[in-house]
Design an enzyme around this catalytic site. Structure first.
Site, PDB file in Angstrom:
ATOM      1  N   PHE B 423      -2.345  -4.150  -5.948  1.00  0.00           N
ATOM      2  CA  PHE B 423      -3.157  -3.103  -5.322  1.00  0.00           C
ATOM      3  C   PHE B 423      -3.011  -3.075  -3.797  1.00  0.00           C
ATOM      4  O   PHE B 423      -2.303  -3.899  -3.219  1.00  0.00           O
ATOM      5  CB  PHE B 423      -4.614  -3.161  -5.781  1.00  0.00           C
ATOM      6  N   GLU B 424      -3.635  -2.141  -3.189  1.00  0.00           N
ATOM      7  CA  GLU B 424      -3.506  -1.868  -1.756  1.00  0.00           C
ATOM      8  C   GLU B 424      -2.047  -1.672  -1.373  1.00  0.00           C
ATOM      9  O   GLU B 424      -1.581  -2.128  -0.331  1.00  0.00           O
ATOM     10  CB  GLU B 424      -4.122  -3.002  -0.940  1.00  0.00           C
ATOM     11  N   GLY B 425      -1.316  -1.022  -2.221  1.00  0.00           N
ATOM     12  CA  GLY B 425       0.118  -0.862  -2.001  1.00  0.00           C
ATOM     13  C   GLY B 425       0.844  -2.033  -2.630  1.00  0.00           C
ATOM     14  O   GLY B 425       0.599  -3.174  -2.262  1.00  0.00           O
TER      15      GLY B 425
END
Lengths: 433, 619
Positions: B423-425
């Site tokens: 997550f978060e890229g």
């Protein structure tokens, strides 16, 4: 030293020359091998031309005495009471050994058996070939001195042995350890059949899987299945979906499909669907065909749905939208691209072609049938309703049609589909004229 | 407890002076030179921007006391009251735990004080993150709330929006969620389908569409939603652009699906959120209409650095040393076996590096001005998430079979830490970001030089060639880290030399790459990955060198241990970098890109593993 090398070299050449030749000439890879060395020295007793000296003499020579039964034919005719199958073939071969303790005429018998193999449907059975080789008497033909090796020992028998291997080769049968053992027992290590065997071992393993698009050995008989196979064969994209737009409506007693409702099978990939959806409705698209596709000894015909290449001024330049990727820049604002010295690709002149949107195979090649295909395509490609479709059907399917009955296999029972195709062509021609 | 915590919160909220902020503002006024260039970007040019990273950032004694006052009770709460095993089993954070978190003020850590938050600096936030990281589900819930959920309001909201939403969000009365991902759109903003259309009276946007995998989607009251709106461009054409909107659940038409069943962080609430004719007043547009893309990018870039300390906090507690020192095999403790010792060294080293990177980045972010540290933050995220996965796995391995059982927390930690890579890229995307952003910077500066080279300017060519010649003849590089007045303590001078050498040759390689690929380097993802890997290593080396030097000079406890860790990491990273640099050379035998591409192409074409079975025969 140098002359020793020369001898070695010469010997290597005489053994290896055929192999090189064989590799170079794909048409008749192995049959020429033994031709080179012995021709000047020795000719076999069989009168034959160089093309077919290994091939068993034809049962019906073009000119010659009226047809007579080949020797030992009775062994097979005896067995004719039963069906022509492997058991009876094996029995005939075994009978030869029992009737004939001294194995007199075994070369003739082996040639005969080789010719009979296809009739009995055992031409791809390795065990049967080994059984045939087993007919040869053992140890008799083995050269016992270097001179016997040099002047081909028992040439007629060796040729016969090569003929067995040759037939194995043409049917793609890979010899095994037993074959090797038999050849060793019969002809010895330094003999031409053994050389042939070694070459087969070497090249078969290399050629066996050389085709990146293998076609199954036994093609499906059902035209719909065959069409599916052909379409899958042409379309490299595995995500393509094959749709049967129309099943052959009914089968009459002969198994022929009703010509009024032939099968229509099509294939289309998601990419093609997307491309069709983006097609400019002002530009027509074309149904073209029929084109031929060979699957082993069968020829099937297909049609394509294609468009012309867009003229350069109408092509949309694919722009990278400014706000596209949330995480990283999709392009760098540098004003130069890949440098020339990094490009090692050959300069290939590529001819661009217009897009192909779908392929289909149908039982008939007339416009009515293909219109049904286009109708079927409209269900998954709604854009097709707006695009004008032009049918550009060739009058004939090309001269290949006449020779569609196998190249090497005897013609199978006349395929019904073919007659129907011809019918359709006539109708088509009428329709177009 | 609750009362005590409340008191603490109040104590913290009513701090008498905001010394660091005051100091910061005064410094900002004094600064006249343009803000210094970011550290990571300069690395691409083969330079070390010493001012940015040396000395290691410190906080004042007051601030430290304050935060320690706060850390103690928080730690006590997390170790004694939070039942991570139960949260994982039930797939829900109990309400009383959430209440206590709210009372502790953890829902408004970075919300400015005037809006009722704690107004923590990035460094302080990172410090608290260490403790919050002890439970994955809580950490993710809190991060979704404030690192991305309400961050948009802080970064892009106007005064009215801030006043309206932030107080209740900071107190935890309302929970925020960040709605960006859609079934068809992960990082591809162009394929967002959710649409906001202006109503006829031009007072509302009508929002329609659905978002997936929304953390806190089921419990949130305030959503930051990104939707396509029609925007009239300056040249009069109508375009679809992304707009960020603040959507309250009470606007109507907001529904959510049932919580997703996940591998890890099972206590966090992740679900689909649907908007059906939701009426959003136009005052709720975040930033400009059509400016949502920038808002989203800023939010995503700003939230990442905290992962480093989060993970470091978790890893510090994870040390399975007690087990290794008591479990006996062959009359020896496990701790006496070299292979077990190696694992502990690895865990200590990784923890040390990610902690250093996280606090260095936090310190940089806390500097006056608005320094752009998004590359650094992305590097921290990549390094710490991969370190977490590796270290948790090793810790589990120390326990052997027991580690695999549910009786121990390690399997849960392993599951929880897997999401960090995603997550978060995802780490792949962040590597692209790291490499491309840096290359863009380097490209701009090198362009003139490269253009001259391409045009065949004789002086430039001779300069470049002679420089290459010098490089190949002598391998000593001095960028001024070491020496008598060097930034680095002599105990780690060797490592500093390694860093200098790496940095210098990295700069050379970047130049070659730009010369070779030009703007098509965007397509060369394997090259970009390597560039990013080198950069992450370089940043890690810088961080540990800076921190170890400070520790020695200040005389912190066990600083010799730090020196060991720093030297180990620098040596390892140095050799890794050398290898990677040689992989970036087109003609080196280490560069296997062509073969790798061919293999994947053949596999993907057939969509299968295409080798024959080892038992197959041709005859």
């Amino acid at each position: 030293m140098s002359w020793a090398q020369a001898i070695l070299l010469a010997r290597g050449l005489s053994w290896g020359w055929g192999g090189i030749c064989g590799a170079a000439l794909t048409g008749a890879p192995f049959s020429q091998a033994p031709l080179w060395a012995p021709r000047g020295l020795h000719r076999s007793a069989i009168a034959c031309n160089s093309d077919s000296w290994l091939v068993p003499p034809s049962p019906e020579p073009p000119k010659g005495p009226p047809k007579a039964l080949a020797p030992h034919e009775e062994l097979f005719t005896q067995a004719l009471g039963g069906t022509r199958d492997k058991a009876n073939f094996v029995r005939a071969v075994q009978n030869f050994g029992q009737h004939n303790v001294y194995k007199r005429g075994h070369v003739d018998f082996i040639y005969l058996a080789l010719r009979k193999m296809r009739e009995y449907g055992v031409e791809r059975d390795l065990a049967v070939y080994n059984l045939l080789l087993d007919v040869f008497p053992k140890e008799v033909f083995r050269p016992r001195s270097i001179f016997q090796t040099m002047f081909i020992h028992y040439p007629r028998q060796q040729e016969c042995g090569i003929a067995v291997l040759e037939q194995m080769e043409s049917h793609g049968v890979m010899p095994n350890k037993e074959t090797e053992f038999l050849l060793l027992q019969i002809f010895g290590r330094k003999s031409y059949p053994m050389l042939k065997f070694i070459r087969m071992k070497l090249w078969f393993s290399r050629f066996k899987n050389i085709n990146p698009f293998p076609v199954p050995r036994d093609l499906p008989q059902d035209p719909v299945d065959l069409a599916k196979l052909g379409l899958r064969h042409m379309e490299p994209n595995l995500n393509a979906t094959v749709t049967i737009y129309q099943m052959p409506s009914s089968k009459d007693s002969t198994g022929a499909a009703d010509p009024t409702e032939p099968h229509i099978v099509g294939i289309q990939t998601p990419d093609q669907q997307a491309a069709l959806a983006h097609h400019n409705p002002a530009r027509p698209i074309f149904v073209e065909g029929p084109f031929s596709l060979w699957l082993r000894d069968k020829c099937v015909y297909y049609h394509i749905l294609r468009a012309d290449l867009l003229p350069p001024e109408e092509r949309e330049v694919e722009e990278i939208p400014e706000e596209w990727n949330l995480y990283y820049p999709m392009q760098l604002d540098l004003d130069y691209g890949r440098s020339g010295w990094d490009d090692y690709e050959f300069d290939i002149h590529e001819v661009e072609e217009g897009p192909v949107f779908a392929i289909c195979m149908a039982g008939a090649h007339d416009q009515a049938t293909l219109a049904k295909w286009i109708q079927g395509l409209q269900e998954t490609n709604p854009a097709l309703a707006q695009i004008p479709v032009v049918f550009r059907l060739a009058g004939s399917t090309g001269e290949l049609l006449g020779s569609s009955s196998g190249l090497e296999d005897p013609p199978p029972p006349p395929p019904e589909g073919q007659e129907e195709e011809e019918d359709n062509q006539q109708r088509q021609q009428q329709g177009q004229s | 407890m609750g009362v005590g915590v409340l008191f603490l919160r109040r104590a913290l909220a009513a701090r008498p002076s905001r010394a660091p902020v005051a100091f910061a503002t005064s410094r900002r006024l004094l600064r006249t030179s343009p803000p210094s260039r970011a550290f990571a970007k300069q690395l691409f040019l083969g330079k070390i921007e010493k001012k940015e990273v040396f000395p290691f950032p410190e906080v004042s004694q007051d601030e430290l006391n304050e935060i320690n006052q706060f850390v103690g009770p928080l730690e006590k709460f997390f170790t004694e009251e939070v039942d991570s095993e139960r949260i994982d089993r039930e797939g829900k954070i109990p309400n009383e735990t959430l209440e206590k978190l709210k009372n502790l003020g953890l829902f408004g850590m970075q919300v400015p004080e005037e809006y009722g938050g704690l107004g923590l600096s990035n460094t302080m936030y990172a410090r608290l993150g260490e403790i919050i990281g002890l439970d994955g589900s809580i950490a993710v819930t809190l991060a979704a709330h404030q690192a991305i959920g309400l961050k948009g309001i802080i970064l892009a909201g106007n005064k009215e929006q801030k006043a309206k939403y932030l107080p209740r969000l900071a107190s935890g009365e309302h929970i925020a969620a960040f709605c960006l991902t859609e079934p068809t759109s992960g990082s591809d903003a162009a394929s967002i389908k959710t649409r906001a259309t202006l109503s006829e009276d031009k007072k509302h946007y009508i929002l329609n569409g659905s978002k997936i995998w929304i953390t806190n989607g089921g419990i949130a009251n305030v959503f930051t939603v990104f939707a396509k709106t029609q925007v009239v461009d300056s040249d009069g054409s109508v375009k679809d652009k992304i707009t960020a909107l603040i959507v309250e659940r009470d606007f109507g038409g907001v529904t959510n699906g049932k919580p997703e069943d996940k591998l890890g962080i099972r206590g966090s609430n992740t679900c689909e959120v649907h908007f059906e004719n939701t009426k959003v007043p136009i005052e709720n547009v975040l930033g400009e209409v059509g400016g949502g893309f920038k808002v989203a990018m800023n939010i995503l870039n700003s939230g990442r650095f905290s992962m480093g300390s989060l993970v470091a906090g978790m890893l510090k507690k994870l040390m399975t040393a007690a087990y290794a020192c008591t479990r006996k095999q062959f009359n020896k403790n496990l701790s006496e076996f070299g292979l077990i010792q190696e694992k502990f060294a690895l865990m200590a080293q990784k923890t040390y590096v990610m902690e250093s990177m996280a606090y260095l980045t936090a310190g940089m972010l806390d500097q006056p001005g608005f320094p752009d540290c998004s590359i650094e933050a992305a590097m921290v995220k990549v390094f710490s998430s991969e370190g977490a996965w590796q270290c948790v796995s090793e810790a589990l391995q120390v326990l052997g079979g027991s580690g695999y059982m549910r009786d121990y927390p390690y399997e849960r930690l392993l599951r929880d830490s897997r999401i960090l890579l995603i997550f978060e890229g995802t780490n792949e995307i962040l590597r692209m970001y790291i490499a491309l952003t840096g290359l863009q910077h380097a490209g701009r500066i090198l362009t003139t030089r490269i253009n001259e080279l391409k045009r065949g300017n004789v002086t430039t060519v001779i300069e470049t060639v002679s420089q290459r010649l010098r490089d190949s003849l002598s391998r000593t590089v001095d960028l001024g880290l070491t020496g008598k007045l060097g930034a680095v303590h002599p105990s780690v001078a060797d490592s500093a030399n390694k860093l200098e050498e790496n940095v210098y040759y990295f700069g050379r390689t970047v130049e070659t790459l730009l010369l070779r690929f030009g703007k098509t380097i965007v397509e060369e993802q394997m090259v970009l990955k390597r560039v990013a890997n080198i950069l992450i290593n370089l940043y890690g080396m810088t961080a540990v060198l800076s921190r170890a030097s400070r520790s020695i000079r200040v005389g912190l406890r066990n600083h010799d241990h730090e020196v060991l860790l720093a030297n180990i990491f620098c040596a390892e990273a140095y050799y890794q970098n050398l290898f990677t640099l040689s992989q970036l050379d087109k003609y080196s035998p280490e560069n296997l890109d062509e073969q790798i591409k061919k293999v994947s192409q053949q596999v993907l074409e057939k969509q299968a593993y295409i080798c024959a079975h080892p038992l197959d025969r041709t005859s």
